[in-house]
Design a protein around this motif. Structure first.
Motif, PDB file in Angstrom:
ATOM      1  N   GLY A  61       0.771  -1.230   0.000  1.00  0.00           N
ATOM      2  CA  GLY A  61       0.000   0.000   0.000  1.00  0.00           C
ATOM      3  C   GLY A  61       0.803   1.282   0.000  1.00  0.00           C
ATOM      4  N   VAL A  62       2.135   1.186   0.037  1.00  0.00           N
ATOM      5  CA  VAL A  62       2.957   2.392   0.107  1.00  0.00           C
ATOM      6  C   VAL A  62       3.570   2.695  -1.255  1.00  0.00           C
ATOM      7  N   ILE A  63       3.480   3.941  -1.655  1.00  0.00           N
ATOM      8  CA  ILE A  63       4.184   4.418  -2.854  1.00  0.00           C
ATOM      9  C   ILE A  63       5.453   5.062  -2.324  1.00  0.00           C
ATOM     10  N   HIS A  64       6.552   4.302  -2.363  1.00  0.00           N
ATOM     11  CA  HIS A  64       7.705   4.793  -1.623  1.00  0.00           C
ATOM     12  C   HIS A  64       9.019   4.773  -2.390  1.00  0.00           C
ATOM     13  N   TYR A  76      12.869   9.118   8.382  1.00  0.00           N
ATOM     14  CA  TYR A  76      11.536   9.600   8.020  1.00  0.00           C
ATOM     15  C   TYR A  76      11.551  10.081   6.580  1.00  0.00           C
ATOM     16  N   PHE A  77      10.636   9.543   5.783  1.00  0.00           N
ATOM     17  CA  PHE A  77      10.550   9.864   4.360  1.00  0.00           C
ATOM     18  C   PHE A  77       9.230  10.595   4.120  1.00  0.00           C
ATOM     19  N   ALA A  78       9.298  11.914   4.133  1.00  0.00           N
ATOM     20  CA  ALA A  78       8.083  12.735   4.086  1.00  0.00           C
ATOM     21  C   ALA A  78       7.379  12.677   2.736  1.00  0.00           C
ATOM     22  N   ARG A  79       8.105  12.330   1.670  1.00  0.00           N
ATOM     23  CA  ARG A  79       7.515  12.354   0.335  1.00  0.00           C
ATOM     24  C   ARG A  79       6.710  11.091   0.022  1.00  0.00           C
TER      25      ARG A  79
END
Length: 423
Positions: free
Chosen positions: A45-48, A191-194
């Motif tokens: 579920g993550v676009i990372h 932490y990956f804010a984008r």
């Protein structure tokens, strides 16, 4: 002449969308009754951009051998799969050098950033709602050594556009209060804010609907049996319901791309790696995480998706089997419960959806996008654990290559019989 896109997962439907926008007549063939019912249904579920590093990394072959037969292993190679994937395994090992690992990670990041922009543009234009959330992703670590190592990798990718922040334990809990109960076990986090969250299944079905409104035709419940060629050119496909003519075919069938094209003597080095997810309603778990948390030491991700929670993890090489192993699912739940003790009070496995999907993994850990030696026959597959992250960008790149346009980004290096250049 119609362009046939084979497969209606996120990658296939995105390819159809961009081909249609380029003025092409497009038809999608899918064996399931709807779009996104296989690997695109229950992914993490993550676009990372934060997870672009390929699994083919230095030291990994030795680790996989050491994990043989261990049900608790993060990447479990079943003995029965070995005779069928030895050649892929050799190619995988060749990509585990530091230089190739860095090159492949940078290629994935480049495409991931392109893909995130493309996803946002599509969702806005087509008006798709898919439980999108933009709180970022927190990757937690339990030792300074592992945190330092992760930071070194992120520092390299930061040179290519990755944005991240190293945070201490206090900031971890401030970002995600659900970690308060086990904060004493943490060393810190990245932490990956984008990074974003979204339901890939909802998005892909919404995009399929938008494609259909624009004139793309979907042939659901129709299984592709073979691709037909004549004189070195593709001429169509044969399905269980007849023959379809086409002078351009795009195979976007994930792990099933390889066996289909093997019938033509075309080797596409993709092997399925089974992953498991457990989706359950948030319900009364009021203190549940509000952002995705990826646990480096326990090897799982817990992701809020709308009114649901999804735990994902496990990597199992066992051929094309899609039955989730009970032992593997139980291990994921135990790992997540260590980090979030309150979760067990709200997770009833009898009411949860325990699902398994096949990640289509290439030896390089980068997608395979480009044309084959058969004129008019293209591939867009092999996205591994990054299918949702890379889908829209890959569809855009493939459509650009097929229609002879410059994609504007560097295409991942070709693998197997694929040539990643415009015709």
């Amino acid at each position: 002449m119609t362009i046939l896109v084979l497969g209606s997962g996120a990658v296939g439907v995105a390819t159809a969308w961009y081909l249609n926008k380029a003025g092409q007549d497009v038809e999608v063939v899918e064996r399931q009754p709807e779009a996104a019912l296989e690997t695109s249904w229950g992914n993490g579920g993550v676009i990372h951009a934060s997870e672009v590093e390929p699994w083919s990394q230095p030291g990994m072959p030795r680790k996989i051998i050491g994990w043989l037969g261990k049900e608790s292993a993060p990447l479990l190679l079943r003995y029965g799969a070995i005779p069928h994937m030895w050649r892929w395994g050799l190619d995988f090992s060749r990509n585990c050098t530091p230089e190739k690992f860095r090159t492949n990670a940078a290629a994935n990041l480049n495409l991931a950033l392109h893909s995130l922009k493309s996803l946002q543009e599509i969702a806005s234009e087509a008006g798709i709602t898919y439980d999108r959330a933009t709180r970022g992703v927190l990757k937690i670590y339990r030792s300074i050594a592992s945190l330092d190592s992760a930071q070194r990798s992120s520092d390299f990718l930061a040179q290519h556009g990755l944005l991240y922040e190293r945070v201490d334990v206090e900031r971890c809990v401030a970002l995600e209060p659900a970690l308060r109960e086990t904060q004493a076990t943490l060393a810190g986090a990245l932490y990956f804010a984008r990074d974003e969250v979204g339901d890939c299944h909802k998005f892909t079905q919404g995009l399929a609907t938008a494609c259909a409104k624009r004139g793309v035709r979907f042939r659901y419940g129709e299984t592709v049996q073979s691709v037909e060629t004549a004189g070195g050119h593709v001429v169509g496909v044969v399905t269980d319901k007849g023959r379809l003519s086409a002078d351009t075919v795009v195979v976007a069938m994930g792990s099933f791309t390889s066996p289909l094209l093997a019938k033509l003597g075309i080797r596409i080095p993709i092997y399925p790696v089974k992953g498991i997810s457990i989706t359950f309603p948030r319900g009364a778990w009021n203190s549940a995480p509000q952002m995705p948390v990826i646990d480096d030491s326990k090897l799982f991700g817990l992701v809020p998706i709308g009114d649901r929670m999804r735990i994902s993890g496990s990597a199992e090489i066992s051929g094309y089997d899609t039955i989730p192993a009970t032992s593997r699912a139980a291990a994921i739940v135990e790992n997540a419960s260590f980090t979030f003790p309150e979760m067990k009070r709200h997770l009833d496995l009898s009411k949860a959806r325990v699902w398994a999907g096949l990640r289509p993994v290439s030896p390089a850990g980068t997608p395979i996008i480009g044309r084959t030696r058969v004129r008019g026959l293209w591939v867009n597959a092999g996205h591994g654990h990054l299918g949702w992250t890379l889908a829209c960008g890959s569809g855009r790149v493939a459509a650009d290559l097929i229609t002879g346009r410059n994609p504007g980004i560097q295409v991942p290096a070709p693998q197997g019989a694929v040539i990643a250049t415009a015709a």
